[in-house]
Write an enzyme that holds these catalytic residues in place. Structure first.
Site, mmCIF file in Angstrom:
data_model
loop_
_atom_site.group_PDB
_atom_site.id
_atom_site.type_symbol
_atom_site.label_atom_id
_atom_site.label_comp_id
_atom_site.label_asym_id
_atom_site.label_seq_id
_atom_site.Cartn_x
_atom_site.Cartn_y
_atom_site.Cartn_z
ATOM 1 C CE LYS A 8 0.920 1.274 4.418
ATOM 2 N NZ LYS A 8 1.679 2.513 4.727
ATOM 3 N N PRO A 94 9.849 -4.407 -0.428
ATOM 4 C CG PRO A 94 10.586 -2.300 -1.086
ATOM 5 C CD PRO A 94 9.706 -3.424 -1.519
ATOM 6 C CB ALA A 97 9.790 0.464 1.959
ATOM 7 N N GLY A 98 7.730 1.775 4.415
ATOM 8 C CA GLY A 98 6.450 2.468 4.529
ATOM 9 C C GLY A 98 5.411 1.937 3.561
ATOM 10 C CG LEU A 99 6.369 0.494 0.208
ATOM 11 C CD1 LEU A 99 7.241 -0.235 -0.824
ATOM 12 C CD2 LEU A 99 5.492 1.537 -0.485
ATOM 13 N N GLY A 100 3.948 -1.295 4.007
ATOM 14 C CA GLY A 100 3.058 -2.234 4.677
ATOM 15 C C GLY A 100 3.247 -3.683 4.292
ATOM 16 N N GLY A 101 4.431 -4.054 3.819
ATOM 17 C CA GLY A 101 4.646 -5.430 3.364
ATOM 18 C C GLY A 101 4.424 -6.469 4.444
ATOM 19 N N GLY A 102 4.978 -6.246 5.622
ATOM 20 C CA GLY A 102 4.798 -7.197 6.721
ATOM 21 C C GLY A 102 3.352 -7.289 7.162
ATOM 22 C CB SER A 103 0.770 -4.686 7.729
ATOM 23 O OG SER A 103 1.464 -3.991 8.753
ATOM 24 C CG ASP A 136 -0.249 -1.078 8.873
ATOM 25 O OD1 ASP A 136 0.025 -2.015 9.642
ATOM 26 O OD2 ASP A 136 0.559 -0.608 8.052
#
Length: 274
Positions: A8, A94, A97-103, A136
């Site tokens: 996201k 990545p 990065a502020g992209l929410g990958g783990g979430s 998130d």
């Protein structure tokens, strides 16, 4: 069974106030994008172990038990008898990065387990589980644009689309800690609500839609600021850092040629927005 957790971006991010519990209330818009990990689970036959985890793609630091997909499995395991599983996570989004990958990974893991073991959990129940794993995480249950408030955990669906635009996503090889990002933040309520700004043409967003973390992060990492400037130089109608960084995105009317070469020292991907 396999699924593809997606990233996201944050459209604007305003730090409104500091709470008595030490957290901060914020306002932002979460928008899903088609940058994806891959997550596969299969039953482990005749195994004494509750799970096995294999991670490929981009390396992930930390113990297996601290990985969010494992935490999602462990969380449901408390309430349901889940057979041992083999987990394969291919990381493409990545980290840091502020992209929410783990979430996204943990929310999609909950949805995958729900389907695999026929748990018949509703979306509301899945959101309740996801909220125990991160503020998130519940966003990725429905995975549609929302206006987020509170600590990023209160969601209001919005009728909004960037379909037809193109996004260039760039992440320099820089890790931004949460502590760093909050170092020079001065909470204040914005003059114009994000819900009003997104009703205007994207071309009008520059100067109106602000990520409050940029002032702090750009001061400490001018290389990230330089990426944003370069995206505007390339013709972005709007550019911003996502979340607390370090990824920066630019929204374009048309695809950009040779963008991988332009940002050859960074993680760089171009996608059409849906």
């Amino acid at each position: 069974m396999i699924t593809f957790p997606n990233a996201k971006i944050n459209l604007g991010l305003n730090i409104i106030e500091k709470r008595t519990d030490g957290y901060h209330n914020l306002e932002t818009i979460f928008y899903p994008i088609q940058l994806q990990d891959a997550l596969e689970i299969n039953r482990l036959e005749n195994s004494q172990l509750p799970y096995k985890l294999k991670i490929s793609g981009t390396p992930v630091d930390g113990e297996d038990e601290n990985n969010l997909v494992v935490k999602a499995f462990r969380l449901l395991q408390k309430d349901f008898e889940l057979a041992p599983i083999d987990i394969h996570l291919f990381k493409h989004i990545p980290s840091g990065a502020g992209l929410g990958g783990g979430s996204a990974d943990c929310a999609f893991m909950l949805k995958l387990l729900n389907e695999k073991f026929k748990l018949n959990l509703s979306d509301e129940q899945l959101e309740n589980y996801a909220s125990q794993l991160g503020a998130d995480c519940p966003f990725f249950v429905h995975n549609k644009p929302v206006f987020a408030s509170g600590i990023g955990n209160i969601f209001e669906p919005i009728n909004f689309s960037l379909q037809g635009y193109h996004i260039v996503l760039v992440k320099p090889d820089i890790f931004v800690s949460t502590k760093e990002a909050f170092a020079h933040i001065h909470p204040t309520k914005p003059n114009v609500s994000l819900k009003e700004i997104i009703r205007r043409p994207v071309e009008d967003w520059k100067g109106l839609m602000i990520n409050d973390f940029e002032a702090s992060v750009f001061l400490q990492h001018p290389e990230i600021a330089a990426v944003k400037d370069k995206l505007y130089d390339l013709g972005a109608v709007y550019a911003s850092m996502s979340g607390s960084g370090s990824a920066v995105y630019g929204i374009f009317n048309e695809p950009i040629e040779n963008v991988d070469k332009i940002f050859s020292q960074c993680f760089c991907r171009q996608r059409e927005l849906k």
